[in-house]
Motif scaffolding. Structure first.
Motif, PDB file in Angstrom:
ATOM      1  N   LYS A   1       0.885  -1.148   0.000  1.00  0.00           N
ATOM      2  CA  LYS A   1       0.000   0.000   0.000  1.00  0.00           C
ATOM      3  C   LYS A   1       0.928   1.203   0.000  1.00  0.00           C
ATOM      4  O   LYS A   1       1.438   1.606   1.034  1.00  0.00           O
ATOM      5  CB  LYS A   1      -0.882  -0.021   1.246  1.00  0.00           C
ATOM      6  CG  LYS A   1      -1.773  -1.254   1.315  1.00  0.00           C
ATOM      7  CD  LYS A   1      -2.799  -1.144   2.420  1.00  0.00           C
ATOM      8  CE  LYS A   1      -3.859  -0.109   2.112  1.00  0.00           C
ATOM      9  NZ  LYS A   1      -4.963  -0.088   3.072  1.00  0.00           N
TER      10      LYS A   1
ATOM     11  N   LEU B   1       0.259  -9.528  17.419  1.00  0.00           N
ATOM     12  CA  LEU B   1       0.105  -8.335  16.579  1.00  0.00           C
ATOM     13  C   LEU B   1       0.234  -7.079  17.453  1.00  0.00           C
ATOM     14  O   LEU B   1      -0.363  -7.049  18.529  1.00  0.00           O
ATOM     15  CB  LEU B   1      -1.282  -8.386  15.941  1.00  0.00           C
ATOM     16  CG  LEU B   1      -1.593  -7.286  14.935  1.00  0.00           C
ATOM     17  CD1 LEU B   1      -0.815  -7.509  13.660  1.00  0.00           C
ATOM     18  CD2 LEU B   1      -3.087  -7.248  14.629  1.00  0.00           C
TER      19      LEU B   1
ATOM     20  N   LEU C   1      -6.916   5.095   0.006  1.00  0.00           N
ATOM     21  CA  LEU C   1      -6.202   4.062   0.764  1.00  0.00           C
ATOM     22  C   LEU C   1      -6.659   2.634   0.521  1.00  0.00           C
ATOM     23  O   LEU C   1      -6.156   1.714   1.147  1.00  0.00           O
ATOM     24  CB  LEU C   1      -6.314   4.384   2.270  1.00  0.00           C
ATOM     25  CG  LEU C   1      -5.683   5.706   2.704  1.00  0.00           C
ATOM     26  CD1 LEU C   1      -6.095   6.054   4.120  1.00  0.00           C
ATOM     27  CD2 LEU C   1      -4.169   5.650   2.600  1.00  0.00           C
ATOM     28  N   SER C   2      -7.627   2.424  -0.365  1.00  0.00           N
ATOM     29  CA  SER C   2      -8.156   1.068  -0.465  1.00  0.00           C
ATOM     30  C   SER C   2      -7.159   0.127  -1.141  1.00  0.00           C
ATOM     31  O   SER C   2      -6.367   0.519  -1.979  1.00  0.00           O
ATOM     32  CB  SER C   2      -9.493   1.060  -1.193  1.00  0.00           C
ATOM     33  OG  SER C   2      -9.282   1.015  -2.570  1.00  0.00           O
ATOM     34  N   ALA C   3      -7.205  -1.114  -0.703  1.00  0.00           N
ATOM     35  CA  ALA C   3      -6.346  -2.174  -1.247  1.00  0.00           C
ATOM     36  C   ALA C   3      -7.262  -3.270  -1.741  1.00  0.00           C
ATOM     37  O   ALA C   3      -8.216  -3.624  -1.058  1.00  0.00           O
ATOM     38  CB  ALA C   3      -5.430  -2.717  -0.164  1.00  0.00           C
TER      39      ALA C   3
ATOM     40  N   LYS D   1      -9.209  -2.055   6.307  1.00  0.00           N
ATOM     41  CA  LYS D   1      -7.962  -1.943   5.556  1.00  0.00           C
ATOM     42  C   LYS D   1      -7.989  -0.732   4.622  1.00  0.00           C
ATOM     43  O   LYS D   1      -6.955  -0.150   4.317  1.00  0.00           O
ATOM     44  CB  LYS D   1      -7.690  -3.209   4.753  1.00  0.00           C
ATOM     45  CG  LYS D   1      -8.706  -3.456   3.633  1.00  0.00           C
ATOM     46  CD  LYS D   1      -8.445  -4.731   2.868  1.00  0.00           C
ATOM     47  CE  LYS D   1      -9.575  -5.037   1.884  1.00  0.00           C
ATOM     48  NZ  LYS D   1      -9.929  -3.962   0.936  1.00  0.00           N
ATOM     49  N   ASP D   2      -9.200  -0.356   4.164  1.00  0.00           N
ATOM     50  CA  ASP D   2      -9.331   0.744   3.203  1.00  0.00           C
ATOM     51  C   ASP D   2      -9.347   2.113   3.882  1.00  0.00           C
ATOM     52  O   ASP D   2      -9.487   3.136   3.223  1.00  0.00           O
ATOM     53  CB  ASP D   2     -10.616   0.577   2.386  1.00  0.00           C
ATOM     54  CG  ASP D   2     -10.625  -0.734   1.617  1.00  0.00           C
ATOM     55  OD1 ASP D   2      -9.521  -1.233   1.298  1.00  0.00           O
ATOM     56  OD2 ASP D   2     -11.713  -1.273   1.357  1.00  0.00           O
TER      57      ASP D   2
ATOM     58  N   GLN E   1      -6.872   2.961   6.192  1.00  0.00           N
ATOM     59  CA  GLN E   1      -5.563   3.181   6.807  1.00  0.00           C
ATOM     60  C   GLN E   1      -4.447   2.834   5.839  1.00  0.00           C
ATOM     61  O   GLN E   1      -4.691   2.243   4.792  1.00  0.00           O
ATOM     62  CB  GLN E   1      -5.445   2.317   8.064  1.00  0.00           C
ATOM     63  CG  GLN E   1      -5.600   0.826   7.764  1.00  0.00           C
ATOM     64  CD  GLN E   1      -5.518  -0.041   9.011  1.00  0.00           C
ATOM     65  OE1 GLN E   1      -5.637   0.436  10.123  1.00  0.00           O
ATOM     66  NE2 GLN E   1      -5.275  -1.317   8.821  1.00  0.00           N
ATOM     67  N   ILE E   2      -3.224   3.214   6.192  1.00  0.00           N
ATOM     68  CA  ILE E   2      -2.095   2.975   5.301  1.00  0.00           C
ATOM     69  C   ILE E   2      -1.653   1.518   5.361  1.00  0.00           C
ATOM     70  O   ILE E   2      -1.417   0.886   4.353  1.00  0.00           O
ATOM     71  CB  ILE E   2      -0.922   3.925   5.661  1.00  0.00           C
ATOM     72  CG1 ILE E   2      -1.339   5.384   5.330  1.00  0.00           C
ATOM     73  CG2 ILE E   2       0.337   3.567   4.890  1.00  0.00           C
ATOM     74  CD1 ILE E   2      -0.363   6.435   5.796  1.00  0.00           C
ATOM     75  N   THR E   3      -1.565   0.973   6.559  1.00  0.00           N
ATOM     76  CA  THR E   3      -1.136  -0.417   6.676  1.00  0.00           C
ATOM     77  C   THR E   3      -2.295  -1.369   6.386  1.00  0.00           C
ATOM     78  O   THR E   3      -3.442  -0.950   6.314  1.00  0.00           O
ATOM     79  CB  THR E   3      -0.628  -0.716   8.100  1.00  0.00           C
ATOM     80  OG1 THR E   3      -1.662  -0.352   9.014  1.00  0.00           O
ATOM     81  CG2 THR E   3       0.626   0.063   8.407  1.00  0.00           C
ATOM     82  N   LEU E   4      -1.997  -2.651   6.247  1.00  0.00           N
ATOM     83  CA  LEU E   4      -3.054  -3.634   6.055  1.00  0.00           C
ATOM     84  C   LEU E   4      -3.473  -4.204   7.422  1.00  0.00           C
ATOM     85  O   LEU E   4      -4.640  -4.198   7.782  1.00  0.00           O
ATOM     86  CB  LEU E   4      -2.581  -4.758   5.123  1.00  0.00           C
ATOM     87  CG  LEU E   4      -3.611  -5.844   4.819  1.00  0.00           C
ATOM     88  CD1 LEU E   4      -4.785  -5.291   4.029  1.00  0.00           C
ATOM     89  CD2 LEU E   4      -2.978  -6.994   4.048  1.00  0.00           C
ATOM     90  N   SER E   5      -2.510  -4.681   8.191  1.00  0.00           N
ATOM     91  CA  SER E   5      -2.810  -5.263   9.505  1.00  0.00           C
ATOM     92  C   SER E   5      -3.497  -4.245  10.412  1.00  0.00           C
ATOM     93  O   SER E   5      -3.210  -3.058  10.351  1.00  0.00           O
ATOM     94  CB  SER E   5      -1.520  -5.723  10.191  1.00  0.00           C
ATOM     95  OG  SER E   5      -0.948  -6.788   9.491  1.00  0.00           O
ATOM     96  N   ARG E   6      -4.368  -4.735  11.255  1.00  0.00           N
ATOM     97  CA  ARG E   6      -5.102  -3.835  12.147  1.00  0.00           C
ATOM     98  C   ARG E   6      -5.418  -4.548  13.452  1.00  0.00           C
ATOM     99  O   ARG E   6      -5.993  -5.634  13.446  1.00  0.00           O
ATOM    100  CB  ARG E   6      -6.401  -3.418  11.459  1.00  0.00           C
ATOM    101  CG  ARG E   6      -7.160  -2.319  12.180  1.00  0.00           C
ATOM    102  CD  ARG E   6      -8.408  -1.924  11.389  1.00  0.00           C
ATOM    103  NE  ARG E   6      -9.179  -0.930  12.087  1.00  0.00           N
ATOM    104  CZ  ARG E   6      -9.005   0.377  11.981  1.00  0.00           C
ATOM    105  NH1 ARG E   6      -8.076   0.846  11.185  1.00  0.00           N
ATOM    106  NH2 ARG E   6      -9.760   1.223  12.664  1.00  0.00           N
TER     107      ARG E   6
END
Lengths: 461, 461
Positions: A189, A303, B320-322, B341-342, B344-349
């Motif tokens: 991303k 995490l 920001l969407s992936a 995920k869409d 934020q910048i990172t994928l993990s949350r």
């Protein structure tokens, strides 16, 4: 309710915040939560691994606004059991084979709990020297385990630094000309650079979806001819789709030629490289600018815990340092300490090294290697694989134009959870072994579930 | 050692990962950690609040590499007591008055521990519906408590969206022309826009360091005349230096005129606005694009928990969407669910809403208001203040050209910990009340420590 909260007995409202961390009340409720989670692990296999709730289920069950008066922990835990757990997809379940694992462990858990208890904000050295210094120690331990060169120390954020380093060379007015490269399997991303300047270079099934140095060179040449500036390459060790491995050594020769930053994203597969027999996957690491892997994926650390090594931390701190007056202190002025605020975009910083340190100490290097080996061994099903993930597909003739039929049926059963990908137009199921509780018997059972499902599909033809 | 780890008895190496989450071993070690932390809170006042270690103290004490074989939790806890705690600056101490508070609570702790136990990665709805949906519920509860307009829902990252929204309007080739605005008191680490395009508009002591709409308008006009494009204003409620409050309503009238994005950063002081008597500080909130506050600062929720409301989430998700194939699933395809995920910048949350939900339920709205009021009341020392922070200074004549003399001496004593700032060239001490364990008596004692220190300085003149 009142009797559970002695300090709320006379009236329901309190203004004494000290009770919020009363050690005896902390002890009582803390022990309750540990038992609650231990029971959760004990009962794990009774829950469908993939949550079976429908969209918007929770808003229907919970009140529309926050309660005015306190609720006892017993009521809250009851609600979590009743309303939250059915909405959890159980990443810790032994029947979890989706995405990549989020492999927890007792040590990782305890480490996270300890940092939560200390609750320090480690943005600079003085704000908790141990938080900064334990991070050096742990990152160095792990760097050694991975055989990273001595020049790699500590953590941060590579991309911004790469951009700024190049801009310093070519001038900020050329920002729009910078190009970043990866393969079409790169998972990223990317923020801060325009997307039209990201090249997803084509890879092929016949070469195991590796990014070849030749394709990289060809793509770069075209860009340079068009007046653009090659700035950054992200090479991946263990892509998300198929765990493909880009050849670092040959790629780094190309990036060196063009003065580019090369980052290695070993988010998933980096952990396996602590085993001597897998270390060859990151051969050439001494030539790269930065290297990252996620200890929260397949390294028994909860995490989130992303480990990043950077050869030239100055490139990072130049981009990211913050120097407001309120942050100044003698230790920082002495230049003898590291202030991690200068290595990241945000100011606040959790004490993340604690959990990683506990994982390394509680299990030791040899066991950690054996744990990873056991997952790789379990993934030895019918087809070749890197690491602990297998990609397989059901022959299209079985599927009556519904390529996701098998996966859908299996996941809906709640017995196991798998995900999919599409490569070269082919729909394949990804079966990722790595959940901590998974044993041989779970993989065998999972394979049987898949076979039975496909059998059922054949029977209905 | 072996006897503590029955499964390591025969040999020191294991490959059975399931033991890493063995429920009974989890219970045993989990209870130990709770007692360890409860004891830590009990003994808190015995430790110097500001760590007294010297740079590089820890590397001297710890081994140079990770152990090859497992170490028992007892040894590790012993080392934490012996080596780590002396390097902790105790943000949970009642004598902590530095920076802004990191106010923990039992409920916040329990919530974090629960999410650590579940250890789910909530990047999309299907990966744990409860994690996504509890976030809606909790953010809505909190939004109501703050009196935010109905149009504010859910969380994300405002800056990138503001940039991309404006770029869509004016064309990406104009990226270098975008200008962002704040006051010279704005606390920000701005990435993605060139720093020369950040305007830190001057504020003054005589107007309590507020950013005035007049100054904003003047600055914008000059930029527009120079061919630049005003894109984003960050207004602050409770600046880091002096807890100054920018007037949202009048500022939003200016930004509206220029079609700019206006974000309200109420990181510290947002929490106080749940009290009706402080709500006026965010009057005009209905006119802004996004609003954030950190529940981990002064809202009894452990680090990190930044709450962001955005009026138009589409502006965020567009940036920001992936959409990688492996992330596709029926629920997402149905468009009936939110995939964070869409946002934020990172994928993990992480599953962050759990701890905030526990804080809201365990204490209730009225108590939370009273807790905040009690801190504001405790900060009622000698001078006026907003919220729960006092700025004061020792008269320069006392200091023999060493403006930080008082703070330095006080902090070195380990009795209390305060930080400083410089405004209009004047060195002032910041005294922030808000640590959960702080009671009246600690503030009284702290003030006495300050007086005695200054008295000592007078005596040595």
């Amino acid at each position: 309710m009142g009797s559970l909260y002695p300090h709320y007995e006379e009236e329901n409202y309190s203004s004494n915040t000290a009770n919020l961390l009363n050690p005896e009340e902390f002890r009582r409720q803390g022990h309750m939560i540990i038992d609650f989670i231990a029971d959760y692990y004990q009962n794990m296999e009774k829950y469908p691994v993939l949550s079976q709730v429908q969209p918007d289920y929770l808003a229907q069950l919970l009140p529309k606004s926050a309660p005015n008066i306190p609720e006892p922990i017993e009521t809250i835990l009851h609600d979590i059991q009743q309303y939250i757990i059915p909405g959890i997809t159980h990443w810790q379940s032994p029947n979890y084979f989706a995405y990549f694992p989020s492999s927890g462990s007792i040590a990782g858990f305890l480490g996270e709990v300890l940092s939560t208890g200390f609750n320090v904000v480690g943005f600079n050295w003085i704000s908790s020297p141990a938080a900064t210094e334990l991070e050096f120690v742990t990152m160095d331990w792990l760097g050694q385990m991975l055989g990273l060169p001595q020049s790699f120390l500590f953590s941060g954020t590579g991309g911004v630094a790469a951009r700024d380093q190049m801009l310093a060379k070519v001038g900020r007015e050329n920002m729009g000309k910078l190009v970043i490269y990866g393969s079409d399997q790169t998972h990223s991303k990317v923020a801060g650079l325009e997307c039209k300047n990201f090249r997803a270079i084509k890879t092929m099934r016949s070469t195991a979806f590796q990014l070849s140095a030749e394709s990289l060179r060809t793509t770069i040449r075209l860009d340079v001819e068009a007046g653009l500036i090659p700035a950054f390459l992200c090479a991946t060790i263990g892509t998300t789709s198929t765990t493909a491995v880009d050849p670092i050594r040959s790629l780094s020769e190309v990036t060196k030629e063009y003065g580019m930053w090369i980052h290695v994203d070993a988010a998933y597969a980096g952990s396996a490289c602590i085993c001597p027999e897998y270390r060859h996957f990151i051969d050439g690491a001494e030539n790269v600018n930065s290297f990252s892997f996620n200890a929260h994926k397949w390294f028994f650390t909860t995490l989130d815990c992303c480990c990043l090594w950077v050869k030239d931390p100055g490139a990072l701190t130049k981009s990211l340092s913050a120097s407001a007056e309120f942050l100044k202190n003698n230790a920082s002025d002495s230049k003898q300490v590291v202030d991690y605020k200068d290595w990241q975009i945000t100011l606040s910083r959790r004490f993340r090294s604690m959990k990683l340190w506990l994982v390394l100490r509680s299990y030791g290097v040899e066991n950690l290697r054996n744990f990873l080996r056991s997952h790789v061994k379990m993934a030895k099903l019918v087809v070749p694989r890197n690491f602990a993930m297998v990609c397989f597909r059901v022959l299209p003739t079985t599927l009556k134009k519904e390529p996701n039929g098998c996966k859908k049926t299996v996941n809906a059963s709640g017995k196991i959870f798998m995900t999919h990908t599409i490569v070269e137009g082919i729909y394949v199921i990804r079966f990722a072994v790595g959940a901590t509780l998974t044993e041989d018997k779970h993989v065998i059972k999972a394979w049987k579930v898949v076979q039975e499902t496909v059998g059922g599909m054949l029977a209905t033809i």
